[in-house]
Design a protein around this motif. Structure first.
Motif, short mmCIF file in Angstrom:
data_model
loop_
_atom_site.label_atom_id
_atom_site.label_comp_id
_atom_site.label_asym_id
_atom_site.label_seq_id
_atom_site.Cartn_x
_atom_site.Cartn_y
_atom_site.Cartn_z
N LEU A 245 0.84 -1.21 0.12
CA LEU A 245 -0.13 0.09 -0.15
C LEU A 245 0.78 1.28 0.03
CD1 LEU A 245 -2.80 1.44 0.43
CD2 LEU A 245 -2.74 1.03 2.62
N ALA A 246 1.86 1.23 0.84
CA ALA A 246 2.91 2.47 0.72
C ALA A 246 3.44 2.61 -0.54
CB ALA A 246 3.97 2.10 1.81
N ALA A 247 3.68 1.71 -1.54
CA ALA A 247 4.09 1.98 -2.84
C ALA A 247 3.06 2.46 -3.47
CB ALA A 247 4.65 0.70 -3.33
N TYR A 248 1.77 2.03 -3.62
CA TYR A 248 0.64 2.64 -4.40
C TYR A 248 0.33 3.93 -3.79
CZ TYR A 248 -0.13 -2.31 -5.94
OH TYR A 248 0.06 -3.54 -6.19
N VAL A 249 0.37 4.26 -2.63
CA VAL A 249 0.15 6.00 -2.16
C VAL A 249 1.19 6.82 -2.67
CG1 VAL A 249 -0.03 7.05 -0.15
CG2 VAL A 249 -1.11 4.92 0.07
N GLU A 250 2.36 6.23 -2.53
CA GLU A 250 3.56 7.27 -3.12
C GLU A 250 3.21 7.40 -4.42
OE1 GLU A 250 8.34 7.21 -3.57
OE2 GLU A 250 7.42 5.37 -2.70
N ALA A 251 2.94 6.51 -5.35
CA ALA A 251 2.69 6.59 -6.77
C ALA A 251 1.42 7.50 -6.96
CB ALA A 251 2.43 5.38 -7.60
N ALA A 252 0.45 7.33 -6.33
CA ALA A 252 -0.93 7.97 -6.30
C ALA A 252 -0.51 9.54 -5.78
CB ALA A 252 -1.97 7.55 -5.26
N ALA A 253 0.21 9.87 -5.15
CA ALA A 253 0.39 11.12 -4.50
C ALA A 253 0.90 12.09 -5.77
CB ALA A 253 1.55 11.29 -3.31
N LYS A 254 1.59 11.60 -6.75
CA LYS A 254 1.97 12.22 -7.77
C LYS A 254 0.88 12.96 -8.64
CE LYS A 254 6.10 9.24 -8.46
NZ LYS A 254 6.93 8.45 -9.29
N MET A 255 -0.21 12.24 -8.53
CA MET A 255 -1.54 12.67 -9.00
C MET A 255 -2.39 13.79 -7.92
SD MET A 255 -2.58 9.49 -11.31
CE MET A 255 -3.11 8.56 -9.90
N VAL A 256 -2.24 13.24 -6.86
CA VAL A 256 -3.24 13.81 -5.91
C VAL A 256 -2.17 14.31 -4.86
CG1 VAL A 256 -4.98 13.62 -4.26
CG2 VAL A 256 -5.09 12.35 -6.58
N PRO A 257 -1.72 15.55 -4.70
CA PRO A 257 -0.61 15.58 -3.84
C PRO A 257 -1.14 15.86 -2.32
CG PRO A 257 -0.68 17.25 -5.71
CD PRO A 257 -1.98 16.25 -5.79
N THR A 258 -2.24 15.81 -1.99
CA THR A 258 -2.74 16.06 -0.77
C THR A 258 -2.48 14.45 -0.18
OG1 THR A 258 -4.80 15.10 -1.23
CG2 THR A 258 -4.61 17.48 -0.95
#
Length: 342
Positions: A245-258
């Motif tokens: 999950l940590a890896a997915y969140v890191e990738a998703a943060a590039k699209m959703v900075p919050t």
């Protein structure tokens, strides 16, 4: 030869027998405690006995029941919180495990009631209750978009995270899921077993059911087998899910900075489910049943944390107008209606 009239409990300390009975007879058989509860209590007693042994300058095997005083319990709790850097919640969980044993002993050894009462009286520690950090809908969507569903691993991760958000399940509840617990026919639902082996039914979206069906098609499982497994067919562990999950969140943060300012764990999806249900206007008693909360106070905590609901409530009240005498609360029907709706 002079006969030894000393009571047996004085010649042979009852503590080892009592602790064995507590775990094997009381927790396992009479209370039917889950394996997670038993392991949690076991870990507490490991730490507690080692702590007392060090303070008493004894080996763990030499500890007697008389050594386990309220003073030792309080010292251990301070050690667990400050020296081991545990949270107040962890401290209170340790105390619950110790209290449970002394409640058990009080019913087995009447002569030990005074010592048991003193330990049971050790208070829990109250601390600040932070508002739960939950995910906004767009943040959930961004995370769910990360797994590569063309691979078996990505399909599994996407199905698991979708299931967590749909059901509001605790991570271990989800990892314990078996195909036989899912109703694939309409109305779609799932049977979950929560804390204390409490059973509850949760509705499932057709989209979630479809994901679970596709996972089973790619990786067939028997009705009683765990649904979410690794590449070797072994059940997934919570630590492995957190890592992915940590890896997915890191990738998703590039699209959703919050997402960068949030600590996202599998439990965050449970928080998100609760808050989004509140925002949708679902009654808190229904949400309590949905999430398997013991106390309604826990569910109300999510209602207080939901800023969107607060904003809508504020809009219904309206901003104060300048000039003129403010209307009486008793005559202002709109405000009274709003208060009634809370």
């Amino acid at each position: 030869m002079k006969k030894n009239t000393e009571p047996a409990c004085h010649r042979h300390d009852p503590f080892p027998t009592l602790l064995h009975s507590f775990f094997h007879e009381w927790l396992s058989e009479q209370r039917n405690a889950s394996v997670h509860t038993i392991r949690s209590y076991r870990d507490t007693w490991r730490l507690f006995l080692r702590f007392v042994a060090e303070r008493k300058r004894k080996k763990v095997a030499e500890i007697k029941f008389a050594d386990l005083t309220a003073t030792e319990v309080s010292a251990f709790l301070g050690h667990a919180e400050h020296d081991r850097k545990g949270t107040i919640g962890t401290r209170n969980c340790r105390l619950a495990a110790i209290r449970s044993f002394f409640h058990f002993v009080a019913g087995k050894e009447p002569t030990a009631i005074a010592q048991c009462t003193q330990v049971i009286a050790v208070p829990i520690k109250r601390g600040p209750i932070p508002a739960p950090c939950y995910l906004e809908p767009r943040e959930v969507e961004a995370i769910l978009a990360q797994p590569d569903r063309s691979t078996l691993e990505g399909l599994r991760d996407h199905a698991l995270l979708s299931f967590l958000y749909n059901s509001g399940a605790r991570i271990q509840e989800a990892l314990d899921l078996t195909p036989e617990a899912i109703r694939f026919e309409t109305p779609n639902c799932v049977r979950l077993y929560g804390k204390g082996r409490k059973e509850r039914m949760c509705p499932l979206w057709p989209e979630t059911v479809l994901l679970l069906k596709r996972l089973l098609e790619r990786q067939p499982r028997r009705p009683s087998d765990r649904l979410f497994v690794n590449r070797y067919g072994e059940p997934l562990g919570a630590s492995g899910v957190r890592f992915k999950l940590a890896a997915y969140v890191e990738a998703a943060a590039k699209m959703v900075p919050t997402l960068r300012s949030k600590t996202v764990t599998p439990h965050s999806f449970r928080h998100a489910t609760a808050v989004h249900l509140v925002s949708a206007g679902v009654d808190v008693t229904v949400i309590r049943s949905w999430l398997g909360h013991v106390s309604l106070d826990t569910t109300n905590h999510y209602a207080q944390a939901n800023l969107e609901t607060k904003r809508k409530a504020l809009e219904r009240v309206g901003a104060p107008t300048r000039g003129g005498k403010p209307p009486s609360w008793k005559r202002d029907a709109s405000v009274l209606d709003w208060l009634d709706s809370l």
